[in-house]
Design an enzyme around this catalytic site. Structure first.
Site, PDB file in Angstrom:
ATOM      1  N   ARG A 104       0.832  -1.203   0.000  1.00  0.00           N
ATOM      2  CA  ARG A 104       0.000   0.000   0.000  1.00  0.00           C
ATOM      3  C   ARG A 104       0.870   1.259   0.000  1.00  0.00           C
ATOM      4  O   ARG A 104       1.750   1.409   0.835  1.00  0.00           O
ATOM      5  CB  ARG A 104      -0.907   0.007   1.241  1.00  0.00           C
ATOM      6  N   THR A 108      -1.161   7.545  -0.895  1.00  0.00           N
ATOM      7  CA  THR A 108      -2.443   7.414  -1.599  1.00  0.00           C
ATOM      8  C   THR A 108      -3.307   6.297  -1.038  1.00  0.00           C
ATOM      9  O   THR A 108      -4.503   6.230  -1.310  1.00  0.00           O
ATOM     10  CB  THR A 108      -2.213   7.121  -3.087  1.00  0.00           C
ATOM     11  N   ASP A 200      -1.525  -3.949  12.453  1.00  0.00           N
ATOM     12  CA  ASP A 200      -0.970  -4.349  11.166  1.00  0.00           C
ATOM     13  C   ASP A 200      -0.753  -5.854  11.198  1.00  0.00           C
ATOM     14  O   ASP A 200       0.135  -6.357  11.894  1.00  0.00           O
ATOM     15  CB  ASP A 200       0.352  -3.621  10.907  1.00  0.00           C
ATOM     16  N   ASP A 203       2.847  -7.144  10.364  1.00  0.00           N
ATOM     17  CA  ASP A 203       3.807  -6.916  11.447  1.00  0.00           C
ATOM     18  C   ASP A 203       3.580  -7.889  12.597  1.00  0.00           C
ATOM     19  O   ASP A 203       4.538  -8.397  13.193  1.00  0.00           O
ATOM     20  CB  ASP A 203       3.693  -5.479  11.965  1.00  0.00           C
TER      21      ASP A 203
END
Length: 209
Positions: A104, A108, A200, A203
């Site tokens: 990602r 944006t 996340d 992670d």
């Protein structure tokens, strides 16, 4: 029209609650994700067609049933989607595994493709796309588009947690694809993270920051 399937089995919800806890370490997070993926896999594969086969038990001959010639492919969206593969492979050990690499853009929030490696006969298989988080829906939608360009016509999207924004985008851009989730969370925050979510996923799976 795409159907949204919420798998609210008590064991799935129990394991998901532990995964959400910020005190849960990577080892337990990975194991729980594997277990949930196996449990969710039962629902995702519920309508796989079966063919009759003649076998002989220790007692007599019989007509049994086995998965038909059209087999499965599992396609994780890298990197977090990898955490869901082992659970599905325990359920269907003969499934082929492809990989789609997307990340990602932090500004944006749109996905960028950096890797794609798929089985040569993927267009003949039922494909399960895995990614723990269905956030903006951008990565999932792009992965589904890539698979359709390869000729795939039987695709299912299997995620752990989603939000209305991501669900709506996938359903709008891929109205023929069913979505399987363990939970629908509230919304995305200003950084496009799921709230309340579980952080996340990549992670937490791999112990990175």
């Amino acid at each position: 029209m795409s159907q949204l399937h919420i798998i609210n089995h008590p064991m799935v919800q129990h394991k998901l609650s532990i995964m959400r806890n910020k005190e849960t370490g990577s080892k337990d997070f990975r194991q729980l994700l594997k277990e949930i993926s196996l449990l969710m896999g039962y629902e995702v594969t519920r309508d796989i067609p079966l063919d009759p086969i003649e076998i002989e038990t220790p007692i007599c001959k019989m007509t049994a049933r086995q998965v038909s010639g059209r087999k499965l492919a599992i396609v994780p969206i890298l990197r977090a989607g990898l955490g869901m593969v082992d659970g599905l492979l325990e359920l269907v050990p003969v499934a082929r595994v492809g990989h789609i690499g997307l990340y990602r853009n932090e500004e944006t929030h749109e996905p960028v493709v950096y890797y794609s490696k798929l089985p040569e006969d993927i267009n003949t298989r039922m494909v399960i796309v895995t990614d723990p988080m269905l956030a903006t829906g951008g990565s999932a939608s792009d992965a589904l588009t890539m698979l359709k360009k390869k000729g795939c016509t039987n695709i299912r999207l299997m995620c752990l947690v989603g939000v209305p924004e991501g669900i709506e985008r996938v359903q709008r851009e891929h109205p023929d694809i069913d979505i399987y989730l363990a939970a629908v969370d509230d919304h995305l925050n200003e950084n496009a993270y799921i709230v309340p979510g579980l952080g996340d996923a990549g992670d937490r799976i791999f112990g990175t920051k």
